[in-house]
Scaffold this motif. Sequence first.
Motif, mmCIF file in Angstrom:
data_model
loop_
_atom_site.group_PDB
_atom_site.id
_atom_site.type_symbol
_atom_site.label_atom_id
_atom_site.label_comp_id
_atom_site.label_asym_id
_atom_site.label_seq_id
_atom_site.Cartn_x
_atom_site.Cartn_y
_atom_site.Cartn_z
ATOM 1 N N GLU A 32 0.827 -1.215 0.000
ATOM 2 C CA GLU A 32 0.000 0.000 0.000
ATOM 3 C C GLU A 32 0.855 1.257 0.000
ATOM 4 O O GLU A 32 0.528 2.239 -0.659
ATOM 5 C CB GLU A 32 -0.962 -0.003 1.179
ATOM 6 N N ARG A 33 1.979 1.233 0.714
ATOM 7 C CA ARG A 33 2.883 2.395 0.692
ATOM 8 C C ARG A 33 3.373 2.669 -0.730
ATOM 9 O O ARG A 33 3.438 3.817 -1.162
ATOM 10 C CB ARG A 33 4.070 2.180 1.635
ATOM 11 N N GLN A 36 0.433 4.085 -2.880
ATOM 12 C CA GLN A 36 0.109 5.486 -2.600
ATOM 13 C C GLN A 36 1.083 6.449 -3.262
ATOM 14 O O GLN A 36 0.745 7.604 -3.482
ATOM 15 C CB GLN A 36 0.090 5.727 -1.097
#
Length: 113
Positions: A32-33, A36
């Motif tokens: 997810e990092r 994003q």
Amino acid sequence: MRRLAVCAALLTLVACGPSDEDLVLRSLPELERVAQTIGPGHSGRRTIAGLEFLDVYRFRDRVYFVTGEAVEGVDPHGYVWSPERPPALEINGGAASTFEHLRGAWYSWSDSY
């Protein structure tokens, strides 16, 4: 006999190890990092949290993590981060995309032509 069954079960678990999906689920925070921060036009092969991805790219409001293809460039599959809305079955450039919810904004995905 019971001891033998327990040993066989443990040996199978150790020999087979966790599935690719289990490894991905454990790595969702790191994935997810990346999702994003990836912008349009940034794509390519990546290793994230020890997982190999053939391609990671943004398309519209989603980020795709490609784990494999039936044949190079045909029927890709992997995982999708879609935080804005659930992705829907869609026809995209001749490919039918299907999605299965995993957890939160994460889905497994496959295209078939």
